[in-house]
Design a protein around this motif. Structure first.
Motif, mmCIF file in Angstrom:
data_model
loop_
_atom_site.group_PDB
_atom_site.id
_atom_site.type_symbol
_atom_site.label_atom_id
_atom_site.label_comp_id
_atom_site.label_asym_id
_atom_site.label_seq_id
_atom_site.Cartn_x
_atom_site.Cartn_y
_atom_site.Cartn_z
ATOM 1 N N LEU A 20 70.944 32.970 20.306
ATOM 2 C CA LEU A 20 71.841 31.927 20.811
ATOM 3 C C LEU A 20 72.963 31.605 19.815
ATOM 4 C CD1 LEU A 20 69.196 29.596 22.480
ATOM 5 C CD2 LEU A 20 71.100 30.743 23.649
ATOM 6 N N GLN A 21 72.801 32.053 18.559
ATOM 7 C CA GLN A 21 73.832 31.822 17.541
ATOM 8 C C GLN A 21 74.571 33.105 17.151
ATOM 9 O OE1 GLN A 21 74.393 28.685 16.570
ATOM 10 N NE2 GLN A 21 72.695 28.038 17.907
ATOM 11 N N SER A 22 74.057 34.257 17.570
ATOM 12 C CA SER A 22 74.584 35.535 17.082
ATOM 13 C C SER A 22 76.044 35.744 17.463
ATOM 14 C CB SER A 22 73.746 36.691 17.643
ATOM 15 O OG SER A 22 74.304 37.933 17.251
ATOM 16 N N PHE B 129 75.957 39.293 22.694
ATOM 17 C CA PHE B 129 75.392 37.942 22.795
ATOM 18 C C PHE B 129 76.461 36.922 23.164
ATOM 19 C CE2 PHE B 129 71.879 39.677 20.114
ATOM 20 C CZ PHE B 129 70.858 39.406 21.010
ATOM 21 N N GLU B 130 77.661 37.091 22.635
ATOM 22 C CA GLU B 130 78.748 36.165 22.998
ATOM 23 C C GLU B 130 79.023 36.232 24.503
ATOM 24 O OE1 GLU B 130 81.944 37.246 20.332
ATOM 25 O OE2 GLU B 130 81.282 35.768 18.846
ATOM 26 N N GLU B 131 79.025 37.446 25.055
ATOM 27 C CA GLU B 131 79.253 37.605 26.498
ATOM 28 C C GLU B 131 78.060 37.063 27.294
ATOM 29 O OE1 GLU B 131 82.181 38.508 27.809
ATOM 30 O OE2 GLU B 131 82.721 38.425 25.684
ATOM 31 N N ALA B 132 76.861 37.330 26.811
ATOM 32 C CA ALA B 132 75.654 36.865 27.514
ATOM 33 C C ALA B 132 75.622 35.341 27.603
ATOM 34 C CB ALA B 132 74.408 37.386 26.797
ATOM 35 N N ARG B 133 76.067 34.679 26.546
ATOM 36 C CA ARG B 133 76.078 33.210 26.564
ATOM 37 C C ARG B 133 77.077 32.680 27.592
ATOM 38 N NH1 ARG B 133 75.315 33.944 20.852
ATOM 39 N NH2 ARG B 133 77.524 33.575 20.410
ATOM 40 N N ARG B 134 78.188 33.393 27.788
ATOM 41 C CA ARG B 134 79.147 32.975 28.824
ATOM 42 C C ARG B 134 78.518 33.070 30.216
ATOM 43 N NH1 ARG B 134 83.803 35.100 30.232
ATOM 44 N NH2 ARG B 134 83.521 37.187 29.390
ATOM 45 N N VAL B 135 77.744 34.135 30.438
ATOM 46 C CA VAL B 135 77.076 34.299 31.736
ATOM 47 C C VAL B 135 76.028 33.196 31.930
ATOM 48 C CG1 VAL B 135 75.675 35.839 33.171
ATOM 49 C CG2 VAL B 135 77.488 36.804 31.742
ATOM 50 N N LEU B 136 75.299 32.901 30.862
ATOM 51 C CA LEU B 136 74.249 31.877 30.952
ATOM 52 C C LEU B 136 74.827 30.503 31.309
ATOM 53 C CD1 LEU B 136 71.269 31.137 30.640
ATOM 54 C CD2 LEU B 136 71.677 30.810 28.183
ATOM 55 N N LYS B 137 76.035 30.212 30.826
ATOM 56 C CA LYS B 137 76.674 28.922 31.112
ATOM 57 C C LYS B 137 76.842 28.689 32.613
ATOM 58 C CE LYS B 137 79.359 27.709 27.001
ATOM 59 N NZ LYS B 137 80.700 27.643 26.402
ATOM 60 N N ARG B 138 76.972 29.766 33.380
ATOM 61 C CA ARG B 138 77.135 29.638 34.836
ATOM 62 C C ARG B 138 75.941 28.933 35.470
ATOM 63 N NH1 ARG B 138 80.771 33.320 37.243
ATOM 64 N NH2 ARG B 138 79.527 33.645 39.123
ATOM 65 N N ARG C 14 77.722 49.455 27.900
ATOM 66 C CA ARG C 14 78.096 48.140 27.365
ATOM 67 C C ARG C 14 77.594 47.014 28.264
ATOM 68 N NH1 ARG C 14 84.233 50.029 25.824
ATOM 69 N NH2 ARG C 14 83.846 50.648 23.661
ATOM 70 N N THR C 15 77.658 47.239 29.577
ATOM 71 C CA THR C 15 77.122 46.219 30.494
ATOM 72 C C THR C 15 75.618 46.063 30.284
ATOM 73 O OG1 THR C 15 78.841 46.763 32.108
ATOM 74 C CG2 THR C 15 76.954 45.517 32.916
ATOM 75 N N THR C 16 74.928 47.179 30.066
ATOM 76 C CA THR C 16 73.488 47.143 29.787
ATOM 77 C C THR C 16 73.203 46.356 28.511
ATOM 78 O OG1 THR C 16 73.080 49.237 30.933
ATOM 79 C CG2 THR C 16 71.457 48.583 29.278
ATOM 80 N N MET C 17 74.047 46.534 27.503
ATOM 81 C CA MET C 17 73.850 45.794 26.243
ATOM 82 C C MET C 17 73.980 44.286 26.475
ATOM 83 S SD MET C 17 75.870 48.227 23.523
ATOM 84 C CE MET C 17 75.115 49.747 22.898
ATOM 85 N N ILE C 18 74.939 43.893 27.299
ATOM 86 C CA ILE C 18 75.109 42.463 27.600
ATOM 87 C C ILE C 18 73.925 41.964 28.428
ATOM 88 C CG2 ILE C 18 76.570 40.768 28.798
ATOM 89 C CD1 ILE C 18 78.957 42.687 28.094
ATOM 90 N N GLU D 33 68.911 38.788 28.628
ATOM 91 C CA GLU D 33 67.451 38.676 28.790
ATOM 92 C C GLU D 33 66.773 38.121 27.537
ATOM 93 O OE1 GLU D 33 66.985 42.261 32.095
ATOM 94 O OE2 GLU D 33 66.633 42.698 29.974
ATOM 95 N N ALA D 34 67.453 38.252 26.377
ATOM 96 C CA ALA D 34 66.904 37.690 25.138
ATOM 97 C C ALA D 34 67.117 36.181 25.057
ATOM 98 C CB ALA D 34 67.546 38.365 23.920
#
Length: 524
Positions: free
Chosen positions: A9-11, A16-25, A58-62, A67-68
């Motif tokens: 969540l801090q990385s 991780f930066e992109e994943a956090r944007r998706v999570l905000k939704r 790259r999409t898989t990495m996000i 998922e983390a």
């Protein structure tokens, strides 16, 4: 909260930066469909190229990063735009004359020039899936042809009729006057010729969801927009697909970035929230030109995998996605060695550093140990001086350098030895240029030769590197000029490995003999 999730969540790693944007939704309300949907698109107008692979990777990495940091289930779709009309014949496929007869037909209605599938679209889809399966991606494959014809798209197509004027208004703003005069978001597929038609609409009927138009011969037709009779122009199709599927994330190349507001607005007009986006820079070939499916320039997935592992390609794709990168054969050795450096570093890192390490994202956290105890660049130089024609030749030197290593215990090393021989044959040998030493360099080489003959210590990288340094320090300023001379005179290359390590691998006696050849003028 686990240590992993807290660090994730801090990385600052970009997935991780992109994943956090998706999570905000979905911080307040979970997704109605029960999962977060990641999508990648593929235009099968030509054979899949390495950029397509990079998009899925790259999409898989996000997705893994998401998922983390979240327990919401995820899904990934690879969507093929195979209902598109074939506008031109790709230059890198057989049977060009036959294909010309099928221009403007949907790719899934064009015969397969390779003769292995029901259509050219089906062939290219199969190629894409084979490439993606090689890397173990988890995805659901969607064909636009099936999506339109099966009725899965019907509700959104009807909505596009209901909102026709609103969608057209978005599109017309982006078009030149001449194009705008005949433009429609709908492209009918001719009932007789099967061609995708770019014709103006005479009527868009909200009562029965049909369109009326004249074909190129002036004959009037009325067709339902549903059931695969009509497809959307590519820009409206982007937004409509997001609306139909409920896409939460899609990345695409910089060449799409100016269209993002159009895609987003159409998605919203058709009743869905726009997804999150990530725009990456394009891949360039050796001449700095954009890599293209139709021209087949640059390097293909199969070509990369002829010279290096899948993981080295994944490593290259991870690095700086917002920076344009030359993607050609000469980037391979560096990618291999840097990937293994990161693998070796991973074991001693704390959680924060691990999540910033590319190998965490390449392996989804299940990071293996590296067994490449000899750098790939060193194997290339060894292949060069030994004129190796098979990897067993290299193993003759490797066993002496690393007595405990075997092909079974060191599979990375064994694979790299095979790759090094092939890479040397195809790229190094044809371009190798030796030169004669200058007088100053000749004197230094004689001194190095004599120091090696007199040396009776352990055959180890650092000890031998010290000898090389000692000779160079006396005669060269800057010291780099000494190493450049060693590479150009002894290896026929402009750069090379740590020379002490090379001597340890190749052998002291063999290096002495190599210097004697150079001094006798037998190399240049």
């Amino acid at each position: 909260m686990s240590e992993l999730r807290e660090a994730a969540l801090q990385s600052k790693a970009w997935p991780f930066e992109e994943a956090r944007r998706v999570l905000k939704r979905y911080q307040k309300v979970p997704p109605e469909k029960g999962y977060v949907l990641f999508e990648t698109g593929y235009g099968p107008s030509g054979l899949p190229h390495i950029g397509t692979f990079g998009e899925v990777l790259r999409t898989t990495m996000i997705r893994r990063a998401f998922e983390a940091i979240s327990d919401i289930p995820t899904k990934m779709i690879c969507f093929s735009d195979d209902l598109d009309g074939m506008r031109k014949v790709p230059g890198n496929v057989p049977d060009q004359e036959m294909l010309k007869e099928h221009l403007q037909k949907p790719l899934t209605s064009v015969p397969d020039p390779f003769g292995t599938h029901d259509s050219f679209g089906a062939h290219n889809n199969a190629m894409l899936r084979r490439f993606l399966d090689t890397f173990g991606f988890e995805y659901d494959f969607y064909s636009a042809t099936e999506f339109y014809r099966s009725g899965q798209f019907d509700e959104v197509l009807k909505r596009a009729v209901d909102k026709y004027d609103e969608v057209m208004k978005v599109m017309l703003k982006s078009l030149r006057e001449e194009r705008a005069a005949t433009y429609s978001i709908f492209l009918p597929i001719h009932p007789e010729t099967g061609r995708v038609l770019y014709v103006p609409m005479k009527e868009v009927n909200k009562e029965d969801y049909t369109i009326t138009f004249d074909d190129e011969d002036g004959k009037e037709w009325t067709l339902p927009v549903t059931g695969g009779n009509v497809k959307l122009q590519w820009k409206p199709d982007f937004g409509a697909r997001w609306a139909a599927l409920g896409v939460d994330f899609e990345m695409y190349g910089k060449d799409h970035s100016t269209n993002t507001p159009i895609y987003d607005r159409i998605c919203e007009i058709l009743g869905q929230r726009k997804p999150e986006h990530f725009t990456y820079e394009l891949f360039l070939d050796e001449n700095g030109q954009k890599i293209s499916k139709s021209s087949g320039n640059g390097i293909s997935i199969d070509e990369w995998l002829s010279y290096a592992s899948t993981e080295s390609l994944s490593y290259f794709m991870y690095l700086k996605p917002k920076t344009a990168k030359r993607l050609y054969f000469d980037v391979i050795p560096k990618a291999v060695d840097e990937y293994h450096q990161q693998l070796r570093a991973y074991a001693g890192q704390d959680m924060k550093a691990r999540l910033n390490n590319p190998v965490w994202h390449i392996h989804g956290g299940a990071v293996p140990e590296s067994t490449l105890v000899v750098p790939f660049a060193m194997l290339l130089n060894l292949a060069s001086v030994a004129s190796a024609q098979d990897k067993e030749t290299l193993w003759g030197f490797i066993r002496r350098y690393a007595p405990d290593a075997t092909p079974e215990s060191h599979p990375d090393l064994d694979a790299a030895a095979g790759f090094a021989v092939k890479y040397y044959e195809d790229f190094v040998r044809p371009t190798r240029v030796y030169r004669a030493p200058s007088e100053e360099e000749r004197a230094a080489l004689v001194e190095l030769r004599d120091a090696l003959v007199a040396y009776d210590g352990p055959v180890e990288d650092e000890a031998l590197q010290s000898i090389v340094y000692a000779v160079g320090r006396e005669k060269f300023d800057p010291l780099r000029a000494w190493f450049t001379a060693l590479y150009e005179v002894l290896l026929g290359a402009s750069q090379g490995p740590r020379f002490g390590g090379f001597i340890a691998l190749y052998g002291i006696d063999e290096t002495v003999a190599l210097i004697d050849k150079a001094l006798a003028g037998e190399l240049a």
